[in-house]
Design a protein around this motif. Structure first.
Motif, mmCIF file in Angstrom:
data_model
loop_
_atom_site.group_PDB
_atom_site.id
_atom_site.type_symbol
_atom_site.label_atom_id
_atom_site.label_comp_id
_atom_site.label_asym_id
_atom_site.label_seq_id
_atom_site.Cartn_x
_atom_site.Cartn_y
_atom_site.Cartn_z
ATOM 1 N N PHE A 1 33.865 51.235 36.707
ATOM 2 C CA PHE A 1 35.143 50.704 37.167
ATOM 3 C C PHE A 1 35.344 50.945 38.651
ATOM 4 O O PHE A 1 36.041 50.174 39.328
ATOM 5 N N GLN A 2 34.739 51.987 39.196
ATOM 6 C CA GLN A 2 34.879 52.268 40.623
ATOM 7 C C GLN A 2 34.295 51.149 41.480
ATOM 8 O O GLN A 2 34.707 50.981 42.631
ATOM 9 N N VAL A 3 33.343 50.379 40.937
ATOM 10 C CA VAL A 3 32.741 49.292 41.698
ATOM 11 C C VAL A 3 33.737 48.155 41.912
ATOM 12 O O VAL A 3 33.790 47.542 42.979
ATOM 13 N N VAL A 4 34.545 47.854 40.901
ATOM 14 C CA VAL A 4 35.500 46.744 40.988
ATOM 15 C C VAL A 4 36.911 47.234 41.307
ATOM 16 O O VAL A 4 37.867 46.456 41.246
ATOM 17 N N MET A 5 37.044 48.501 41.641
ATOM 18 C CA MET A 5 38.364 49.058 41.889
ATOM 19 C C MET A 5 39.020 48.433 43.123
ATOM 20 O O MET A 5 40.212 48.079 43.102
ATOM 21 N N ILE A 6 38.270 48.286 44.200
ATOM 22 C CA ILE A 6 38.837 47.729 45.435
ATOM 23 C C ILE A 6 39.224 46.256 45.254
ATOM 24 O O ILE A 6 40.331 45.855 45.658
ATOM 25 N N PRO A 7 38.374 45.385 44.660
ATOM 26 C CA PRO A 7 38.833 44.008 44.408
ATOM 27 C C PRO A 7 40.073 43.939 43.533
ATOM 28 O O PRO A 7 40.976 43.131 43.795
ATOM 29 N N ASN A 8 40.140 44.772 42.516
ATOM 30 C CA ASN A 8 41.337 44.796 41.678
ATOM 31 C C ASN A 8 42.556 45.253 42.473
ATOM 32 O O ASN A 8 43.664 44.725 42.276
ATOM 33 N N TYR A 9 42.358 46.204 43.342
ATOM 34 C CA TYR A 9 43.470 46.679 44.162
ATOM 35 C C TYR A 9 43.999 45.563 45.067
ATOM 36 O O TYR A 9 45.215 45.401 45.222
ATOM 37 N N LEU A 10 43.095 44.785 45.663
ATOM 38 C CA LEU A 10 43.525 43.695 46.536
ATOM 39 C C LEU A 10 44.289 42.632 45.761
ATOM 40 O O LEU A 10 45.287 42.084 46.252
ATOM 41 N N ILE A 11 43.848 42.338 44.542
ATOM 42 C CA ILE A 11 44.560 41.354 43.715
ATOM 43 C C ILE A 11 45.951 41.852 43.382
ATOM 44 O O ILE A 11 46.951 41.128 43.493
ATOM 45 N N VAL A 12 46.039 43.118 42.946
ATOM 46 C CA VAL A 12 47.350 43.674 42.589
ATOM 47 C C VAL A 12 48.262 43.735 43.809
ATOM 48 O O VAL A 12 49.467 43.457 43.721
ATOM 49 N N ALA A 13 47.709 44.066 44.972
ATOM 50 C CA ALA A 13 48.518 44.144 46.187
ATOM 51 C C ALA A 13 49.064 42.778 46.583
ATOM 52 O O ALA A 13 50.231 42.651 46.985
ATOM 53 N N ARG A 14 48.242 41.736 46.465
ATOM 54 C CA ARG A 14 48.705 40.392 46.806
ATOM 55 C C ARG A 14 49.743 39.883 45.815
ATOM 56 O O ARG A 14 50.579 39.035 46.175
ATOM 57 N N LEU A 15 49.709 40.369 44.597
ATOM 58 C CA LEU A 15 50.730 39.999 43.618
ATOM 59 C C LEU A 15 52.012 40.792 43.801
ATOM 60 O O LEU A 15 53.004 40.522 43.116
ATOM 61 N N GLY A 16 51.997 41.777 44.691
ATOM 62 C CA GLY A 16 53.193 42.577 44.939
ATOM 63 C C GLY A 16 53.517 43.545 43.813
ATOM 64 O O GLY A 16 54.691 43.842 43.576
ATOM 65 N N LEU A 17 52.496 44.065 43.150
ATOM 66 C CA LEU A 17 52.701 44.932 41.984
ATOM 67 C C LEU A 17 52.308 46.381 42.244
ATOM 68 O O LEU A 17 52.183 47.160 41.292
ATOM 69 N N LEU A 18 52.137 46.742 43.508
ATOM 70 C CA LEU A 18 51.773 48.129 43.793
ATOM 71 C C LEU A 18 52.890 49.074 43.366
ATOM 72 O O LEU A 18 54.075 48.739 43.436
ATOM 73 N N ASP A 19 52.495 50.265 42.948
ATOM 74 C CA ASP A 19 53.439 51.291 42.509
ATOM 75 C C ASP A 19 54.305 50.798 41.350
ATOM 76 O O ASP A 19 55.532 50.922 41.354
#
Length: 291
Positions: A136-154
Motif C-alpha cells: 500500500f505504501q507504493v500507491v499511498m502518494i497517488p491516493n493522497y493526491l486524489i483525496v486532496a483534489r477531492l477536498g477530503l483531507l482530514d
C-alpha cells in the motif's frame, strides 16, 4: 561373529531413545504442555502492557511481574491528553465501513469472474491478483493526491475511500465460487432466477464461513492501520486510535505509562472480538494464510 555381537547391543541401545522420543512427541500431554508454554510466551507482552498501564510514574520501570502499587493516573492522563473515546469511535466506523464495502465489492467481482465470460476476463483477474502483491505504501502518494483534489483531507471519508476493494477478498471468494456445484446454479436459472437472486439467495448463504473469516481479517487489518491515517489526518478528532497512541512518543521522550494505557484501551475491542469469535479467527488465518 565378534563384530556382530558387539554391534547388536549398540544398535538396540540407539533405537530405544528414538522410540521414546517419538512416543514423547506424539503424546497428547506433550502437545498440551508445549501449547501452554507457547501461549504464555505470546500472551506475556499483552500482560506486561496491562500491568505497566497501572504502574505509577515512579514505578514505571519496575521489573517485577506483579505491580507493587496500582494507580489509574495513566488512564486519566491518556483520556485528558487525547480524545480516546472519539478516536475509538472513528476507528470502529472506519473498520466497519471498510469491512462491509470490501465484502460487497469482493462478492460482486468474484461472481463476475467465476460465472461470467467476457473479453480478457482471465487477464483482468490476473491483474487484480497482482495488485495484492503491491504494498500500500507504493500507491499511498497517488491516493493522497486524489483525496486532496477531492477536498477530503482530514476526514473519515478519506480513510475509507481508497479501501473500497480488496484483492484478497476477490481471490478467496473467486476460488470458493468456482468450487460451488454448477448443477445448483443451473437449477436456479431454470426456475427463473437471475444473477442477482442467484448471488444473494443461492451463493451467499453458502459462503457464510469464508465471509466471516474475511470480515475478521479485514476488520483487524483496518483497525491496526497506521500509515494512511498518519498521512491524511490533521486533527485528533478526525483521527484514529493508532495515531493517538503515537502522540505519546515525542522527540523529548516516550510517556510509557499513558502509552500503555492508551494501547490497552485500543486493544480491548480487538480482544473482545477475538474472545467471541475465536474459532472464526483461527479458521480465517488457516484459510488465507498469515499476512
Amino acid at each position: 561373529m565378534t563384530t556382530d555381537a558387539l554391534s547388536a547391543p549398540t544398535t538396540g541401545f540407539a533405537v530405544r531413545p528414538r522410540r521414546r522420543a517419538r512416543r514423547l512427541g506424539n503424546s497428547p500431554a506433550f502437545g498440551h504442555v508445549l501449547m501452554a508454554l507457547l501461549s504464555i510466551f505470546c500472551l506475556f507482552p499483552v500482560y506486561w502492557m496491562v500491568v505497566t498501564s497501572f504502574r505509577p510514574a515512579n514505578a514505571i520501570f519496575e521489573t517485577s511481574l506483579l505491580p507493587t502499587s496500582g494507580s489509574l493516573e495513566n488512564y486519566i492522563y491518556a483520556l485528558n491528553a487525547i480524545p480516546v473515546a472519539q478516536m475509538l469511535v472513528n476507528t470502529l466506523v472506519v473498520s466497519a465501513a471498510v469491512t462491509v464495502i470490501q465484502l460487497a465489492t469482493g462478492l460482486f467481482a468474484a461472481y463476475a469472474f467465476a460465472r461470467w465470460r467476457f473479453p480478457f476476463d482471465k487477464a483482468i483477474y490476473a491483474l487484480v491478483a497482482l495488485t495484492w502483491l503491491v504494498p500500500f505504501q507504493v500507491v499511498m502518494i497517488p491516493n493522497y493526491l486524489i483525496v486532496a483534489r477531492l477536498g477530503l483531507l482530514d476526514s473519515i471519508v478519506a480513510l475509507i475511500l481508497p479501501n473500497f476493494a480488496s484483492a484478497l477478498a476477490i481471490m478467496l471468494l473467486y476460488q470458493t465460487m468456482r468450487s460451488f456445484p454448477r448443477e445448483v446454479i443451473e437449477a436456479a436459472r431454470m426456475d427463473g432466477a437471475r444473477s442477482w437472486r442467484i448471488l444473494w439467495d443461492v451463493l451467499t448463504p453458502n459462503l457464510r464461513g469464508i465471509l466471516a473469516s474475511l470480515a475478521i481479517l479485514i476488520f483487524i487489518s483496518t483497525w491496526n492501520e497506521y500509515f494512511w491515517p498518519l498521512l491524511l489526518t490533521r486533527s485528533a478528532e478526525n483521527s484514529v486510535i493508532q495515531i493517538g497512541i503515537q502522540m505519546f512518543m515525542t522527540s523529548e521522550g516516550t510517556q510509557w505509562g499513558p502509552l500503555m494505557a492508551a494501547s490497552t484501551m485500543a486493544s480491548l475491542p480487538i480482544l473482545a472480538i477475538y474472545i467471541v469469535l475465536q474459532r472464526q479467527v483461527i479458521q480465517s488465518f488457516m484459510k488465507s494464510g498469515i499476512r
